[in-house]
Write an enzyme that holds these catalytic residues in place. Structure first.
Site, short mmCIF file in Angstrom:
data_model
loop_
_atom_site.label_atom_id
_atom_site.label_comp_id
_atom_site.label_asym_id
_atom_site.label_seq_id
_atom_site.Cartn_x
_atom_site.Cartn_y
_atom_site.Cartn_z
N SER A 52 -36.03 -32.22 -18.66
CA SER A 52 -35.47 -32.08 -17.43
C SER A 52 -34.18 -33.03 -17.36
O SER A 52 -33.30 -32.74 -18.04
CB SER A 52 -36.40 -32.20 -16.13
OG SER A 52 -35.58 -31.80 -14.93
N ASP A 110 -39.11 -21.58 -13.60
CA ASP A 110 -38.73 -22.79 -13.49
C ASP A 110 -38.12 -22.95 -12.01
O ASP A 110 -37.05 -22.75 -11.91
CB ASP A 110 -38.26 -23.34 -14.53
CG ASP A 110 -37.99 -25.13 -14.56
OD1 ASP A 110 -38.10 -25.66 -13.11
OD2 ASP A 110 -37.75 -25.71 -15.53
N HIS A 139 -41.99 -25.60 -14.72
CA HIS A 139 -41.19 -26.50 -14.95
C HIS A 139 -42.12 -27.54 -16.03
O HIS A 139 -42.50 -28.68 -15.48
CB HIS A 139 -40.52 -27.21 -13.91
CG HIS A 139 -39.62 -28.28 -14.02
ND1 HIS A 139 -38.42 -28.10 -14.71
CD2 HIS A 139 -39.56 -29.70 -13.91
CE1 HIS A 139 -37.60 -29.26 -14.70
NE2 HIS A 139 -38.61 -30.15 -14.08
#
Length: 159
Positions: A52, A110, A139
């Site tokens: 991320s 996601d 995610h």
């Protein structure tokens, strides 16, 4: 170490903005300097992995190393649910590093980072050395076949 109680929490004035990551830019220079100091202390790093916001920073790190040193200091990079950070000077020159990009494919898989943002990050790496794994689990970094098998296959290139 101090322990925070529920009394320390405050209700936000506005609802959560799922696109807030597109505006987080403070601290890049300090973060880059810190990471470079760690790399200089112990240069036994074969690769870099980020998830991320960490994937965005790892890509910036590789790009900045390429600009200042001629190439990234790693043999490979793994970027999970990453996105192009809105900071730094990303010219059109691709990042010359074997890379694996793993993210939730398709719209809605996601909910934190859109698959098009992860695809855009992958596009910043040299074509032909970029592996993309799309999954349907959101995610996360998937740990089940066939996704984990493709990750192992990528890593076997560096053993």
């Amino acid at each position: 170490m101090s322990c925070h109680t529920m009394q320390d929490w405050k209700v936000a004035d506005a609802p959560f903005d799922p696109l807030q990551y597109q505006e987080q830019t403070d601290g890049f220079k300090e973060s880059y300097a810190y990471l470079e100091s760690i790399i200089a202390q112990d240069s036994n790093f074969d690769g870099v992995l980020g998830f991320s916001q960490g994937a965005a920073m790892a890509a910036l790190l590789c790009r900045q190393q390429q600009k200042t040193c001629g190439s990234p200091k790693f043999r490979f990079g793994i970027f999970c649910s990453g996105y192009p950070a809105p900071v730094g000077d990303f010219d059109r020159e691709p990042i010359r590093l074997p890379s694996l990009h793993c993210f939730g494919g398709g719209e809605g898989h996601d909910r934190q980072i859109a698959s098009r943002a992860s695809t855009e990050l992958a596009g910043m790496f040299e074509e032909g050395r970029c592996t993309i794994i799309e999954h349907d689990m959101g995610h996360i970094i998937p740990t089940r076949p066939p996704y984990i098998d493709r990750m192992k296959e990528f890593l076997c290139n560096f053993i």
